[in-house]
Motif scaffolding. Structure first.
Motif, short mmCIF file in Angstrom:
data_model
loop_
_atom_site.label_atom_id
_atom_site.label_comp_id
_atom_site.label_asym_id
_atom_site.label_seq_id
_atom_site.Cartn_x
_atom_site.Cartn_y
_atom_site.Cartn_z
N HIS A 1 -20.36 77.65 114.44
CA HIS A 1 -19.94 78.57 115.50
C HIS A 1 -20.24 77.99 116.88
CE1 HIS A 1 -19.74 82.22 112.64
NE2 HIS A 1 -18.53 81.79 112.93
N THR A 2 -21.40 77.35 117.04
CA THR A 2 -21.72 76.82 118.38
C THR A 2 -20.74 75.72 118.78
OG1 THR A 2 -23.32 75.15 117.62
CG2 THR A 2 -24.19 77.35 118.14
N PHE A 3 -20.16 75.03 117.78
CA PHE A 3 -19.17 74.00 118.10
C PHE A 3 -17.74 74.57 118.19
CE2 PHE A 3 -21.02 69.63 117.94
CZ PHE A 3 -22.34 69.98 117.78
N GLY A 4 -17.63 75.89 118.08
CA GLY A 4 -16.32 76.52 118.26
C GLY A 4 -15.40 76.42 117.06
N LYS B 1 -9.71 73.98 114.83
CA LYS B 1 -11.03 73.60 114.31
C LYS B 1 -11.49 74.67 113.33
CE LYS B 1 -13.69 72.74 117.91
NZ LYS B 1 -14.62 72.03 118.82
N GLU C 1 -16.90 64.29 117.98
CA GLU C 1 -17.42 65.65 117.96
C GLU C 1 -17.80 66.06 116.54
OE1 GLU C 1 -16.25 69.92 119.77
OE2 GLU C 1 -15.49 69.38 117.79
N LYS D 1 -30.47 71.24 112.55
CA LYS D 1 -30.73 72.68 112.50
C LYS D 1 -31.77 73.04 111.45
CE LYS D 1 -29.48 77.00 113.58
NZ LYS D 1 -29.60 77.55 114.93
N LEU E 1 -22.74 62.65 123.76
CA LEU E 1 -23.14 63.84 122.99
C LEU E 1 -24.61 63.79 122.59
CD1 LEU E 1 -19.91 64.09 120.82
CD2 LEU E 1 -20.68 65.85 122.42
N VAL F 1 -14.80 82.03 122.11
CA VAL F 1 -16.04 81.26 122.30
C VAL F 1 -16.73 81.69 123.59
CG1 VAL F 1 -15.29 79.22 121.00
CG2 VAL F 1 -14.85 79.35 123.46
N GLN G 1 -23.52 70.07 124.65
CA GLN G 1 -24.52 69.97 123.58
C GLN G 1 -25.77 70.80 123.89
OE1 GLN G 1 -23.00 68.90 120.82
NE2 GLN G 1 -24.33 67.14 120.38
N ARG H 1 -24.85 74.37 123.22
CA ARG H 1 -24.75 74.60 121.78
C ARG H 1 -26.14 74.71 121.16
NH1 ARG H 1 -20.03 70.00 120.73
NH2 ARG H 1 -18.24 71.37 121.08
N GLY I 1 -27.58 77.92 121.34
CA GLY I 1 -26.95 78.97 120.54
C GLY I 1 -25.60 79.45 121.03
N PHE I 2 -25.12 78.91 122.13
CA PHE I 2 -23.80 79.34 122.63
C PHE I 2 -22.70 78.54 121.96
CE2 PHE I 2 -26.85 80.06 126.08
CZ PHE I 2 -26.70 81.42 126.21
N SER I 3 -21.53 79.16 121.78
CA SER I 3 -20.39 78.43 121.24
C SER I 3 -19.63 77.81 122.41
CB SER I 3 -19.49 79.35 120.41
OG SER I 3 -19.11 80.48 121.15
N VAL I 4 -19.35 76.53 122.28
CA VAL I 4 -18.80 75.77 123.40
C VAL I 4 -17.64 74.87 122.94
CG1 VAL I 4 -19.33 74.16 125.28
CG2 VAL I 4 -21.14 75.66 124.37
N LEU I 5 -16.57 74.92 123.69
CA LEU I 5 -15.45 74.00 123.48
C LEU I 5 -15.28 73.13 124.72
CD1 LEU I 5 -12.68 76.35 121.97
CD2 LEU I 5 -14.02 74.62 120.75
N TYR I 6 -14.72 71.95 124.52
CA TYR I 6 -14.23 71.13 125.63
C TYR I 6 -13.01 70.38 125.11
CZ TYR I 6 -16.80 67.46 123.12
OH TYR I 6 -17.25 66.60 122.15
#
Lengths: 440, 440
Positions: A35-38, A102, A141, A152, A269, B352, B371, B374, B377-382
């Motif tokens: 989820h954090t990676f979307g 994704k 990614e 984790k 990253l 997200v 990163q 993330r 705990g946040f969901s992140v896109l780029y």
């Protein structure tokens, strides 16, 4: 022992509560990192048409499957992997899905293999895929996601690493030796994939058969041994440069520049240190087309913890439309072994919050309290035996080791009170304020 | 359309992300309620030895199963229900497990049936069982748990109810008509189970065949019609009292007193209002031995949402040791239909938290930020497309509708700052304080 066999079928597992908690812990960590990676979660059926798997992997795959005919005379199989179902599902909506797509999932898969350490007939996998993006940034990614899933669990650089390789470099390498045809390339990639597990003599034998020329086979074997040891871009370049048959250095430089982008992305990253350039990784499956990687426990000679790579041709093959894609899978069996070895599973958290004990005259009030506490989110037990007096209930309650034992005697209830006893405290509190008291 | 079939096999489902989110929502609610009642989660294999199911349900069950022979010539089946696996697993540890054992699970099950509304070939079930407690208090707690699972979804008294019945009362009723033998009892319970779906003429026919006496059959049919309408203890008592052949009133009173205890427990647990006494519920499966119940949507003539009851003889039958047990199962198919109809699924939460966009010169800083967020705990896109300039990235970001778009220009980064834009705010903040800013 009378009655039915108590053990599950060979290669299958029972998950008693302690094992199930560990399994769910793994699932939850996987899900939360994805989820954090979307990534969005999806799932497909465990049972699929057999053709979905033979179409991807060839008819030989049937040997390794739980494959059957159903009552409607359909050839079906328990899925051995998730990618074909993913391609089928995404294939339905290629025109409308946002790109890149994704998706991840956490599912059970089945292979009819001889059960052995780290390999069972049923196992769970975390799968993550990026569909519709050809840039190496997608590969990077995904590798970062793979690393994050292991981090984790509390696993650190001393516990695991990623081996990064490239099928395109191998294809260029084979080209330098005059190997161009798809079938020959496939056969030699097969030899390269099993290189480590075989003696030089038996490799030499296969190479001679492939090249129909023992001198060329020896040359290939020796120079390939050097390339397999290369761990930097320069070392790889040197191998190609020194290669006796002529290498296509322009194509090589083009590919190395893409590899460099990938490594730069991994650096950005913050995960470059986990990754070793290592061309010994080839990945058995024929469908990979570019960068491939595997995750290993450090010092562990066993099975990979995860593996994946780019498969840009599979969509065209299965659903008739070209679509770049990259993905990886991590299994629960090797991971569970590693987390147990490193004692990284959280301690047993099966203790309930409260056990309510009572004089039977107060049963009604006690059950109401139990339900109130449950509705407030606390886990609550009480004795289901209508005959048990307070003393016997207390004995049972303390044996269950809850966080709190709440006692309702006639006298306490008549004052609208209850006794609450924790590991380090014992108090008389208002019945009404118990949920508030527990929230503190 | 080129390539493989895109749809799953008949009776199976694909879970695209929106469907998967609803499925997982159901699983999470089930799990959370079960924990508050102090049940521990377990799981067993999807593939079991066929004999496990035929031993419980007789050889006829094979008709309804995905049953096969595996490559080792074992007769195997995809599990159609969880109870046999539960008995097998608990059977391994009968000597050491604490009693009562309260276990639940959430698993996929398979039946080879004609797919139709509310019934598929693959479905998920929530199963909960209490093993080792014969008191009606266990039946009551289980019914309260069933009710709590539906309440947890926001379903209220106007949406569903529980029909409570008793196989022992039916056995007493049959006894009053001279039916004593196990096989006859089974046959008549079968007729009673399907009563509603058949015409009085065809019931009369079957009864005449069973009783070998058409007068007795008519009497049974008419008095049973009255008993089926009884909704109180008194109404049931009256039926038995008026029954022409002689009833064993002592046995009846004994059983009614147990039923009364069950109803009192339900009252104490605050769920009596959800429960209707209704002997029309018989439950098809032969293994039930006592109280049985089903949950129905109000005004819904369709399939039950859940069902269960006491099965005190199954342990003895399967593992050779007597052990009281009570359990129920709720399926996801009918529940999903109901929750959709009542719009009780939570709104789509797939957006997200952050989409990070940047001038490509700031790529490294942007990926590092992604990163860091993330890891917090946040969901992140780029954007994974290395060619996309800031404008194109922003367009894509706004199309994805994240909670925040974070922009890193060269100018902002040179001042260690970033722009963050939410639905109602737009601010320039320190890059370092972004995680803190988002936590607010």
């Amino acid at each position: 022992m009378k009655g039915i066999e108590r053990e599950p079928l060979p290669g299958f597992r029972d998950f008693e509560p302690a094992d199930c908690a560990q399994r769910n812990f793994i699932f939850n960590q996987w899900r939360s990192v994805a989820h954090t990676f979307g990534y969005e979660e999806f799932d497909g059926p465990i049972v699929e048409a057999l053709v979905l798997f033979t179409q991807k992997s060839g008819p030989e795959i049937v040997e390794q499957l739980f494959a059957f005919q159903d009552k409607g005379e359909r050839a079906i199989a328990l899925r051995p992997e998730m990618t074909p179902s993913l391609v089928r599902m995404v294939g339905k909506r290629l025109a409308t899905l946002k790109r890149p797509t994704k998706w991840f999932n956490i599912t059970e898969q089945f292979r009819y293999e001889r059960p052995q350490k780290g390999r069972l007939r049923s196992f769970y996998q975390f799968n993550a895929d990026i569909i519709g993006e050809s840039s190496s940034a997608a590969d990077a990614e995904l590798i970062a996601l793979a690393i994050a899933t292991f981090q984790k669990f509390g696993l650190k650089k001393e516990h695991f690493h990623v081996r990064l390789s490239d099928r395109q470099l191998w294809v260029l390498w084979l080209k330098a030796f005059g190997v161009n045809q798809e079938q020959e390339v496939g056969a030699l990639l097969g030899i390269l994939d099993k290189w480590e597990r075989r003696s030089p003599e038996s490799i030499q034998e296969d190479l001679t058969a492939s090249f129909k020329d023992s001198t060329k086979a020896t040359l290939f074997l020796n120079t390939t041994e050097v390339l397999r040891k290369a761990r930097t871009l320069d070392a790889i370049r040197e191998c190609f440069h020194n290669c006796q048959p002529s290498s296509d250095m322009e194509a090589l430089e083009q590919r190395l520049s893409e590899l460099k982008v990938l490594l730069q992305e991994l650096e950005s990253l913050g995960v470059r240190d986990w990754v070793t350039l290592d061309l010994t990784i080839v990945r058995g499956l024929a469908y990979y087309t570019g960068f491939v990687f595997e995750v290993f426990g450090n010092g562990d000679q066993g099975r990979a913890l995860a593996g994946g790579g780019r498969y840009d041709h599979l969509f065209e093959k299965l659903v008739g439309q070209p679509m770049p894609a990259v993905g990886f899978a991590a299994g629960d069996v090797t991971l569970t072994d590693l987390l147990r070895k490193q004692t990284l599973f959280p301690p047993d958290q099966s203790a309930v919050d409260c056990y309510v004990v009572f004089e039977q005259t107060e049963r009604q009030r006690a059950l109401l309290l139990a339900q109130q506490l449950r509705a407030a989110g606390f886990s609550v037990l009480y004795s289901l035996d209508l005959q048990k007096d307070l003393g016997k209930q207390q004995k049972k309650a303390y044996a269950d080791d809850p966080h709190y034992v709440i006692t309702l005697t006639h006298e306490l209830v008549s004052q609208a009170k209850a006794q609450i006893k924790g590991a380090e405290s014992e108090q008389i509190v208002d019945l009404k304020s118990l949920p508030e008291y527990l929230k503190q």
